[in-house]
Scaffold this active site. Structure first.
Site, mmCIF file in Angstrom:
data_model
loop_
_atom_site.group_PDB
_atom_site.id
_atom_site.type_symbol
_atom_site.label_atom_id
_atom_site.label_comp_id
_atom_site.label_asym_id
_atom_site.label_seq_id
_atom_site.Cartn_x
_atom_site.Cartn_y
_atom_site.Cartn_z
ATOM 1 N N SER A 197 -42.922 -3.134 -20.310
ATOM 2 C CA SER A 197 -43.348 -2.919 -21.682
ATOM 3 C C SER A 197 -44.467 -3.889 -22.036
ATOM 4 C CB SER A 197 -42.159 -3.118 -22.628
ATOM 5 O OG SER A 197 -42.448 -2.651 -23.907
ATOM 6 N N SER A 230 -39.900 -6.756 -20.085
ATOM 7 C CA SER A 230 -41.008 -7.186 -20.929
ATOM 8 C C SER A 230 -42.143 -7.700 -20.069
ATOM 9 C CB SER A 230 -40.564 -8.301 -21.872
ATOM 10 O OG SER A 230 -40.345 -9.509 -21.152
ATOM 11 N N ASP A 231 -43.373 -7.559 -20.572
ATOM 12 C CA ASP A 231 -44.436 -8.369 -20.011
ATOM 13 C C ASP A 231 -44.083 -9.828 -20.302
ATOM 14 O OD1 ASP A 231 -46.788 -9.202 -18.825
ATOM 15 O OD2 ASP A 231 -48.051 -7.784 -19.916
ATOM 16 N N TRP A 232 -44.698 -10.732 -19.577
ATOM 17 C CA TRP A 232 -44.275 -12.136 -19.636
ATOM 18 C C TRP A 232 -44.514 -12.720 -21.031
ATOM 19 C CZ3 TRP A 232 -42.646 -9.910 -15.808
ATOM 20 C CH2 TRP A 232 -42.046 -10.530 -14.704
ATOM 21 N N ALA A 234 -43.569 -11.385 -23.802
ATOM 22 C CA ALA A 234 -43.876 -10.359 -24.805
ATOM 23 C C ALA A 234 -42.712 -10.096 -25.744
ATOM 24 C CB ALA A 234 -44.279 -9.050 -24.111
#
Length: 814
Positions: A197, A230-232, A234
């Site tokens: 995401s 999640s993206d890091w 995010a």
């Protein structure tokens, strides 16, 4: 979708039943930057993740841990070959297994909406179908080795400006017909096991909390049974992220879950069955990749593909991706037997940019430059001369061969005691996870050291790249002791750190020890170390470099100029300010072409750039970021050992102002996709703008005749003949559009494609399916929207590019 076996699902349910709330919550967040925690009591190993998409970096962001470096994703898309994309995926799955990685954080399937997007080298195309087909091949290849592919960034994450906070305003129709298509194909056709995401929001809701898209579309409508991570950094809100469909929060730093999620369940803010479902999906992922005891791997070792030769495949993909954009006099391929000298011009010919910057960075054991490649390929009878001409980089390259030896990194505690030492390939070091044995609480300094041998006397330039307190010593003498600061936020400064240069006078052939030490404290703040020791040898003044290049070119039979972008203008973390080549490269091309009319220009860039001199040179090759074997591939194409098989996955404008979509800058935090479905070639045609090179364009070393077409609403069959003197490959592109123009729809859209190879005089007939979606559009009604077929007559075109249509047919639908 690839369903779990009964044995796998049983093992997942058994492990889930043994977990209490604390255990379930524990496996939903990273334990560090790259891994999920192990729970030995249920047989769960730590699940290890790594960045891609051109290589498998592993958990160490360091040149000490080398990786295969394939060409950039845009280059892979330029092959128009899903089968080759599958081989690329298989190689990376193989690399992941070698490095103990379970989850590869790739591919990126966002669309190249605006050519100013800074990270577009990591995406495939402006077209959803081409993106989807290449992505499906890649995902399938990675997972052929039982390694999870992670399709990212879900969704509408198509630019970098304000990327952590921007909200994209885009219609449901545009989402469905463009931006969701590659994700849908990767999930439904390729069976991806993970989706990432994005940072951005859509319609005012950040994607890590976007229930309508994550729960409604991805998990509900498409039946996705994998994990959404999640993206890091995010994920921001404990409850909204859980309710919005997220399953994994990465990394451990700044996670809103952990004990806070457990407390939210106890307080009734998050339903217990939500956490149960999240944990079930994480355990499914572990089962698939072989990290859950009692669950058979989805792909056991005996079922995995044979191991591939990494450098050979990297070279094959790089050569197949090269686009012969112009060859008006047929100068290419070069006949090495008919020439006696070649002038190779440009700093990027010597210091090849094989890959893009940012999180896609990997550290190959070697990068073959065009200078290396041509030197190896040309016979001894051909003299190869080199001149820098101009250097477009505004920062110095990391220290490295041939001027540097004995490059090492040493981590020390406050007393100066070494905690870890290892060799480095270059003077660049980045660690998002510290080497084994290095306690972040004990770490006080990191030193990069090496021996510099000066070839020439004069002023040599050293550079410090990083943020913090540094000490630079040369031959034991301190030349700098101070602080280097950056205005950018921490994450951006980590990817694109500032530079501080220090001149040093050195005698010819002198050997000097150099040391760069950074004082660090990782008790608080961003848990990473990033520093680099840069270097440049003495050079002539800029005007003299240009004059020298023109003179060298004028004395040769053929001149080859290598130009391109740099990581200062095209990289993750920011969008491009312009499509103009950086520095004085355009001037360099003009001066070389004026000195030698037999000038070939090789362009190394991840996405479109302006080429104002294109009509004034003998040939133009677009070579992208060609990976570690880029120099060999360029030489193969120049000398005709390999057909330039690439076709453009993007439209290249004559001028930046011609682009139908440019804007990447949000207005009050909102980026509006007001162009709707009219991006890329669709937008050019709507505006009646002729680009320099159209979507799908690419010449070859032979010619093709398109002889027959037969089409109905399900399939189109095309016969072509190789009418040239040598074997070659062509890509038959099928475009479809309504006979009667509809202002609400593109004039034509890519509906399918197929590659063919044939010898001189040989014919090939291919059939390309036209799925029902070809003739559908997303309609707002009924409530919630639906795909609806639009009846009527459609033109079906067989083409070599969007503007080179060879055959047409008309079909009736409905």
């Amino acid at each position: 979708m690839t369903q779990l076996s009964h044995a796998q699902e049983a093992a997942v349910l058994a492990a889930l039943a043994r977990l209490d709330l604390a255990g379930k919550v524990a496996i939903l967040s990273g334990q560090d930057f790259w891994t999920l925690p192990a729970l030995p009591e249920i047989g769960l190993q730590s699940v290890v993740m790594s960045d891609g998409p051109v290589g498998v970096r592993g958990t160490r962001w360091s040149a000490a841990d080398t990786s295969i470096a394939l060409p950039s994703p845009t280059a892979l898309a330029a092959t128009w070959d899903p089968g080759l994309a599958r081989l690329a995926g298989r190689l990376l799955g193989q690399e992941a297994r070698r490095k103990g990685v379970h989850v590869l954080l790739a591919p990126t399937v966002n669309l190249q909406r605006s050519p100013l997007g800074g990270r577009h080298f990591e995406a495939y195309s402006e077209d959803p179908l081409l993106t989807a087909e290449i992505a499906a091949g890649y995902v399938t290849g990675v997972q052929d080795h039982g390694v999870a592919a992670t399709v990212k960034h879900f969704v509408a994450n198509d630019s970098e400006t304000e990327r952590f906070t921007v909200s994209v305003q885009v219609s449901d129709r545009t989402l469905r017909e463009l931006y969701l298509v590659p994700f849908e194909t990767a999930v439904l056709a390729a069976g991806a096991w993970a989706v990432m995401s994005a940072y951005n929001g859509v319609g005012g809701t950040t994607m890590t909390e976007h229930a309508p898209l994550q729960l409604g579309v991805l998990k509900g409508e498409w039946g996705f049974d994998g994990v959404i991570m999640s993206d890091w950094m995010a994920a921001r809100d404990t409850v909204r992220a859980a309710a919005g469909g997220l399953d994994i929060v990465m990394p451990a730093m700044a996670s809103p879950w952990g004990e806070r999620l457990a407390a939210a369940v106890r307080d009734g803010l998050v339903a217990a069955d939500v956490v149960d479902e999240q944990a079930r999906r994480v355990l499914r992922l572990a089962a698939r990749v072989g990290a859950l005891a009692g669950a058979p791997e989805s792909v056991p070792p005996a079922s995995r593909p044979p191991l591939l030769d990494g450098p050979a495949l990297a070279r094959q993909i790089a050569a197949r991706s090269v686009v012969l954009a112009a060859n008006p006099t047929g100068m290419l391929p070069l006949d090495a037997g008919a020439i006696t000298s070649v002038a190779l011009i440009g700093a990027l010919a010597r210091d090849a940019r094989g890959l893009g910057g940012g999180s896609a960075t990997v550290f190959p054991a070697r990068v073959v430059s065009p200078l290396d490649g041509l030197a190896a390929a040309l016979p001894d009878s051909v003299k190869l001369s080199f001149a820098v001409g101009t250097d477009p980089r505004t920062t110095l390259a990391p220290a490295g061969p041939p001027h540097w030896t004995e490059l090492r990194v040493t981590f020390r505690d406050a007393g100066g005691r070494p905690l870890h030492e290892s060799a480095l390939a270059t003077g660049a070091g980045r660690w998002l996870q510290l080497p084994d044995g290095v306690d972040p609480h004990a770490l006080a300094s990191v030193e990069i050291s090496g021996r510099l041998t000066a070839e020439a006397a004069g002023t040599h330039q050293l550079a410090i790249r990083g943020v913090g307190d540094f000490v630079l010593t040369v031959a034991g003498r301190i030349l700098f002791d101070g602080r280097v600061d950056a205005a950018a936020r921490a994450a951006t400064a980590f990817l694109t750190p500032p530079e501080r240069r220090i001149p040093v006078e050195l005698a010819a052939r002198s050997a000097t020890d150099v040391s760069l030490t950074q004082r660090v404290s990782l008790v608080r703040g961003f848990p990473a170390v990033s520093l680099a020791l840069g270097y440049a040898a003495p050079v002539l003044p800029p005007d003299e470099l240009l004059a020298e290049a023109a003179a060298v070119a004028g004395a040769a039979d053929v001149a080859v100029v290598v130009v391109g972008t740099t990581d200062e203008v095209e990289s993750e973390g920011f969008d491009r300010a312009s499509l103009v080549l950086p520095g004085r490269q355009d001037e360099l091309v003009r001066r070389v072409a004026a000195a030698n009319p037999r000038t070939v220009v090789v362009v190394t860039a991840g996405s479109p750039v302006e080429l104002p001199w294109a009509d004034d040179v003998a040939a133009v090759l677009l070579a992208w970021f060609g990976g570690q074997e880029t120099g060999h591939a360029v030489a193969d194409v120049l000398l005709g050992a390999t057909e330039p098989g690439g076709r453009l996955p993007t439209t290249w404008p004559a001028r930046e102002a011609d682009c139908p979509v440019l804007d990447t800058t949000p207005d009050n935090g909102v980026l509006r996709y007001d162009e709707g479905v009219f991006i890329g070639y669709r937008g050019y045609e709507r505006a009646s703008i002729v680009p320099r090179y159209p979507f799908g364009h690419g010449l070859g070393y032979t010619t093709w005749e398109y002889e027959e077409i037969h089409a109905d609403s399900r399939q189109v069959t095309v016969t072509v003949r190789n009418a040239g003197p040598r074997a070659g490959r062509d890509v038959i592109q099928i475009y479809v559009g309504p006979v009667v123009a509809d202002p609400d729809r593109p004039a034509r859209w890519l509906a399918g494609f197929a590659g063919v190879t044939a010898g001189p005089g040989e014919r090939r007939t291919v059939s390309i399916g036209l799925p029902e979606r070809t003739f559908q559009r997303w309609a707002a009604r009924p409530a919630g929207g639906a795909w609806q077929t639009t009846p009527g007559e459609y033109v079906v075109e067989a083409a070599r590019s969007r503007r080179d249509v060879r055959l047409t047919a008309v079909v009736r639908v409905g």
